[in-house]
Design a protein around this motif. Structure first.
Motif, PDB file in Angstrom:
ATOM      1  N   LYS A  85      44.628  43.094  44.063  1.00  0.00           N
ATOM      2  CA  LYS A  85      43.371  42.466  43.885  1.00  0.00           C
ATOM      3  C   LYS A  85      43.354  41.472  45.262  1.00  0.00           C
ATOM      4  N   GLN A  86      42.495  40.688  44.999  1.00  0.00           N
ATOM      5  CA  GLN A  86      41.941  39.681  46.160  1.00  0.00           C
ATOM      6  C   GLN A  86      43.479  37.832  46.558  1.00  0.00           C
ATOM      7  N   GLN A  87      43.991  37.616  47.586  1.00  0.00           N
ATOM      8  CA  GLN A  87      44.850  36.763  46.845  1.00  0.00           C
ATOM      9  C   GLN A  87      44.924  35.818  46.550  1.00  0.00           C
ATOM     10  N   ASN A  88      43.754  35.319  46.348  1.00  0.00           N
ATOM     11  CA  ASN A  88      43.476  34.534  45.724  1.00  0.00           C
ATOM     12  C   ASN A  88      42.373  34.854  44.385  1.00  0.00           C
ATOM     13  N   ASP A  89      42.629  35.750  44.182  1.00  0.00           N
ATOM     14  CA  ASP A  89      42.133  35.983  42.528  1.00  0.00           C
ATOM     15  C   ASP A  89      42.703  35.282  41.856  1.00  0.00           C
ATOM     16  N   GLU A  90      42.836  34.108  41.563  1.00  0.00           N
ATOM     17  CA  GLU A  90      44.336  33.551  40.144  1.00  0.00           C
ATOM     18  C   GLU A  90      44.034  34.606  39.021  1.00  0.00           C
ATOM     19  N   ASN A  91      43.023  34.081  38.528  1.00  0.00           N
ATOM     20  CA  ASN A  91      42.751  34.003  36.716  1.00  0.00           C
ATOM     21  C   ASN A  91      42.889  35.765  36.699  1.00  0.00           C
ATOM     22  N   GLY A  92      42.265  37.073  38.154  1.00  0.00           N
ATOM     23  CA  GLY A  92      43.156  38.304  37.766  1.00  0.00           C
ATOM     24  C   GLY A  92      44.263  38.436  37.830  1.00  0.00           C
ATOM     25  N   ILE A  93      44.577  37.785  38.785  1.00  0.00           N
ATOM     26  CA  ILE A  93      46.323  38.244  38.900  1.00  0.00           C
ATOM     27  C   ILE A  93      46.736  37.779  37.751  1.00  0.00           C
ATOM     28  N   LYS A  94      46.294  36.509  36.898  1.00  0.00           N
ATOM     29  CA  LYS A  94      47.133  35.727  36.011  1.00  0.00           C
ATOM     30  C   LYS A  94      46.767  37.036  34.523  1.00  0.00           C
ATOM     31  N   ASP A  95      45.487  37.494  34.657  1.00  0.00           N
ATOM     32  CA  ASP A  95      45.019  38.758  33.436  1.00  0.00           C
ATOM     33  C   ASP A  95      45.831  39.863  33.406  1.00  0.00           C
ATOM     34  N   GLU A  96      45.900  40.371  34.551  1.00  0.00           N
ATOM     35  CA  GLU A  96      46.616  41.902  35.061  1.00  0.00           C
ATOM     36  C   GLU A  96      48.200  41.668  34.524  1.00  0.00           C
ATOM     37  N   LEU A  97      48.631  40.330  34.897  1.00  0.00           N
ATOM     38  CA  LEU A  97      49.688  39.949  34.933  1.00  0.00           C
ATOM     39  C   LEU A  97      50.530  40.202  33.052  1.00  0.00           C
ATOM     40  N   ALA A  98      49.241  39.294  32.095  1.00  0.00           N
ATOM     41  CA  ALA A  98      49.188  39.310  30.990  1.00  0.00           C
ATOM     42  C   ALA A  98      49.537  40.519  30.400  1.00  0.00           C
ATOM     43  N   GLU A  99      48.859  41.337  30.716  1.00  0.00           N
ATOM     44  CA  GLU A  99      48.319  42.419  30.257  1.00  0.00           C
ATOM     45  C   GLU A  99      49.257  43.691  29.934  1.00  0.00           C
ATOM     46  N   ILE A 100      50.067  43.631  31.317  1.00  0.00           N
ATOM     47  CA  ILE A 100      51.068  44.092  31.552  1.00  0.00           C
ATOM     48  C   ILE A 100      52.607  44.157  30.893  1.00  0.00           C
ATOM     49  N   ILE A 101      52.674  42.251  30.712  1.00  0.00           N
ATOM     50  CA  ILE A 101      53.457  41.811  30.156  1.00  0.00           C
ATOM     51  C   ILE A 101      53.450  42.657  28.655  1.00  0.00           C
ATOM     52  N   SER A 102      51.722  42.388  28.158  1.00  0.00           N
ATOM     53  CA  SER A 102      51.845  42.921  26.589  1.00  0.00           C
ATOM     54  C   SER A 102      51.730  44.278  26.862  1.00  0.00           C
ATOM     55  N   LYS A 103      51.811  45.121  27.602  1.00  0.00           N
ATOM     56  CA  LYS A 103      52.181  46.598  27.480  1.00  0.00           C
ATOM     57  C   LYS A 103      53.662  46.882  26.916  1.00  0.00           C
ATOM     58  N   LEU A 104      54.431  45.833  28.406  1.00  0.00           N
ATOM     59  CA  LEU A 104      55.788  46.285  28.237  1.00  0.00           C
ATOM     60  C   LEU A 104      56.566  46.157  26.273  1.00  0.00           C
ATOM     61  N   LYS A 105      55.864  45.095  26.396  1.00  0.00           N
ATOM     62  CA  LYS A 105      56.500  44.383  24.959  1.00  0.00           C
ATOM     63  C   LYS A 105      55.849  45.840  23.439  1.00  0.00           C
ATOM     64  N   ASP A 106      54.991  46.395  24.087  1.00  0.00           N
ATOM     65  CA  ASP A 106      54.971  46.891  22.876  1.00  0.00           C
ATOM     66  C   ASP A 106      55.302  48.479  23.362  1.00  0.00           C
ATOM     67  N   GLU A 107      56.077  48.558  24.121  1.00  0.00           N
ATOM     68  CA  GLU A 107      56.306  50.805  24.307  1.00  0.00           C
ATOM     69  C   GLU A 107      57.973  49.680  24.511  1.00  0.00           C
ATOM     70  N   THR A 108      58.415  48.802  24.599  1.00  0.00           N
ATOM     71  CA  THR A 108      60.337  48.468  24.673  1.00  0.00           C
ATOM     72  C   THR A 108      60.478  47.936  23.604  1.00  0.00           C
ATOM     73  N   ARG A 109      60.058  47.202  22.728  1.00  0.00           N
ATOM     74  CA  ARG A 109      60.003  46.595  21.058  1.00  0.00           C
ATOM     75  C   ARG A 109      61.181  45.669  21.607  1.00  0.00           C
ATOM     76  N   LYS A 110      62.329  46.243  20.798  1.00  0.00           N
ATOM     77  CA  LYS A 110      63.701  45.703  21.361  1.00  0.00           C
ATOM     78  C   LYS A 110      64.040  44.687  22.090  1.00  0.00           C
ATOM     79  N   HIS A 111      63.700  45.566  23.480  1.00  0.00           N
ATOM     80  CA  HIS A 111      64.523  45.563  24.740  1.00  0.00           C
ATOM     81  C   HIS A 111      62.771  44.654  25.145  1.00  0.00           C
TER      82      HIS A 111
END
Length: 299
Positions: A85-111
């Motif tokens: 992303k662009q260094q100052n694209d704070e919203n884009g970076i937040k959106d990407e992190l939130a999406e990754i966290i959501s995917k990790l939770k779905d894939e890892t379940r208990k962990h």
């Protein structure tokens, strides 16, 4: 990470991030109460990537049993996202992190807490053109692994010297050292704010961060010193803006070269004790550097 790596026009940068992340993951697997070998960890990676992983990134597999990582895996993930992303694209970076966290939770379940961070911090100088610097909370599971990674980040110079000094003032417990005070008040010319990665809501700094960096209006919760996202974020700011760093310099009379070396020695001694408790007894004293070629390491 492997998919994101191929999106970059600078493969040497993204390859190092993947390399460093693999080493950090392998190390954290090795020091678990029930250790995990590389095969256990990467068994779920799709066949094409799994087949070539050790061939493409041999160093993490060679050194995860003798060298310590400088940081936790999700920190590498953060740098990959900021790079793409662009260094100052704070919203884009937040959106990407939130999406990754959501995917990790779905894939890892208990962990779902394993290896993933929950808090993002953004620091910058107070002007409209300032560059933003990001950090995430420590992505480890268990007290021992957290203490190991915090000490490693301090001693490997991954964290800025002032930030590391503030953390080592309390490391490894919540008690302030009687002979050393590396805490400081962040310059009024800078801003440091934390956010929940999942829902992107702003969070008050905890009491630990207040003790380290002089923040006001804090949450009463006390986390292990060095665990919070503010530490990594401020480290990056200080490494890139010496004026703000010097404005924030620790003011205690105990912040002396001799005491700095003393607190480093004490931190290293405690680190070795914890490593021995995890059966990690072959530490070479080195920290893993993905930019060093294998031939140089062996030389």
């Amino acid at each position: 990470m492997l998919k994101m790596k191929d999106q970059s026009s600078e493969p040497e940068v993204t390859s190092k991030l993947v390399d460093e992340m693999i080493h950090s993951i392998l190390f954290l697997g090795k020091i678990k109460n029930k250790p995990l070998c590389p095969k256990d960890i990467f068994d779920g990676v799709d066949d094409d990537n799994n087949h070539h992983l050790k061939e493409k990134y041999p160093n993490p597999f060679k050194f995860y049993s003798s060298q310590l990582p400088r940081r936790s895996p999700f920190s590498c993930m953060l740098d990959m996202i900021v790079h793409l992303k662009q260094q100052n694209d704070e919203n884009g970076i937040k959106d990407e992190l939130a999406e990754i966290i959501s995917k990790l939770k779905d894939e890892t379940r208990k962990h779902d807490k394993e290896l993933s961070s929950t808090v993002l911090c953004v620091s910058h100088v107070n002007n409209t053109d300032s560059v933003k610097y990001y950090g995430v909370s420590m992505s480890t599971s268990g007290k021992k692994s957290g203490r190991i990674m915090i000490a490693a980040s301090c001693l490997s110079f991954y964290w800025d010297e002032y930030v590391a000094g503030a953390v080592m003032t309390f490391y490894p417990d919540l008690m302030k050292k009687p002979y050393f005070d590396g805490t400081f008040n962040l310059s009024r010319d800078a801003t440091c704010r934390a956010y929940n990665i999942k829902n992107k809501s702003e969070m008050k700094p905890c009491k630990s961060c207040s003790n380290l960096f002089g923040f006001q209006e804090t949450d009463p919760k006390v986390w292990p010193y060095g665990n919070c996202a503010e530490v990594e974020s401020l480290s990056k700011l200080f490494k890139n803006d010496d004026q703000v760093k010097q404005q924030s310099r620790p003011q205690s009379d105990t912040f002396t070269p001799d005491n700095i070396e003393k607190v480093k020695d004490e931190t290293r001694k405690k680190l070795k004790e914890i490593l021995n408790m995890t059966k990690f007894e072959k530490w070479s004293g080195e920290f893993y550097d993905p930019s060093v070629e294998l031939t140089c390491r062996e030389g």
